[in-house]
Scaffold this active site. Structure first.
Site, PDB file in Angstrom:
ATOM      1  N   HIS A 106       0.845  -1.195   0.000  1.00 12.71           N
ATOM      2  CA  HIS A 106       0.000   0.000   0.000  1.00 12.71           C
ATOM      3  C   HIS A 106       0.879   1.243   0.000  1.00 12.71           C
ATOM      4  CE1 HIS A 106      -3.598  -2.369   0.846  1.00 12.71           C
ATOM      5  NE2 HIS A 106      -2.783  -3.125   1.551  1.00 12.71           N
ATOM      6  N   GLY A 133       7.966 -22.140  10.090  1.00 16.72           N
ATOM      7  CA  GLY A 133       6.569 -21.849  10.331  1.00 16.72           C
ATOM      8  C   GLY A 133       6.309 -20.418  10.760  1.00 16.72           C
ATOM      9  N   THR A 156      12.150  -8.444   5.719  1.00 13.42           N
ATOM     10  CA  THR A 156      11.905  -7.129   5.141  1.00 13.42           C
ATOM     11  C   THR A 156      12.911  -6.780   4.052  1.00 13.42           C
ATOM     12  OG1 THR A 156      13.274  -6.038   6.801  1.00 13.42           O
ATOM     13  CG2 THR A 156      10.917  -6.286   7.310  1.00 13.42           C
TER      14      THR A 156
END
Length: 180
Positions: A106, A133, A156
């Site tokens: 976004h 996981g 990231t």
């Protein structure tokens, strides 16, 4: 959208594409291992999927057609692959349960975000990786061959080949084990 440009997710063609993906997901997620229809459903849902890939249901996608899974890939239960842009998973990679691979993004600018427009950035995962996981891979990252992503890590940034990362945000771990 696929090129990473701003787009409106309410566009009628995209809505139809998501409905198609939801129908295929529902059908796939209602199968069990050994059901004859599984391979055909994955072939219809994903852009490409090697016949020997193992995808445990349930699996969740936006469109499906932007997902490309190579030979010998394993996706465990409950993976989320938000594929507004390409997601490529290299041969032999193992993906743990509840992993999220998120290409959707976004705008940071509040006015652009308020317009309802979105964008995405592709994710590429190399060969022979292990993703623990509940790890989360954020838009635009590349994970190199033989990398390991620790359980619960939030990736990231790009992960170099052969590197092990963990944490939030994910950072390389330094091993004290001698090289064999």
């Amino acid at each position: 959208m696929i090129a990473g440009e701003l787009y409106l997710p309410g566009d009628s063609e995209l809505v139809a594409d998501r409905k198609r993906a939801q129908s295929l997901m529902r059908a796939y997620n209602d199968t069990i291992m050994g059901d004859a229809a599984r391979g055909d459903l994955l072939a219809a849902l994903f852009g490409s999927c090697a016949a020997d890939a193992a995808v445990r249901a349930p699996v969740y996608v936006d469109y499906g057609y932007n997902i490309h899974i190579e030979h010998g890939v394993f996706l465990n239960y409950g993976c989320v692959l938000l594929d507004v842009c390409a997601i490529r998973i290299g041969a032999g990679t193992q993906v743990g349960p509840a992993v999220q691979i998120l290409t959707a993004d976004h705008p940071r600018d509040p006015e652009t975000r308020a317009s309802g427009r979105e964008f995405g950035r592709a994710i590429s995962i190399g060969r022979n990786c292990w993703i623990g996981g509940a790890a989360i891979l954020l838009p635009g990252v590349t994970v190199g061959d033989d990398a390991v992503i620790g359980a619960g890590a939030v990736v990231t940034r790009d992960v170099a080949p052969g590197t092990t990362v963990a944490g939030n945000p994910a950072r390389p771990l330094v091993s004290s084990a001698p090289n064999a």
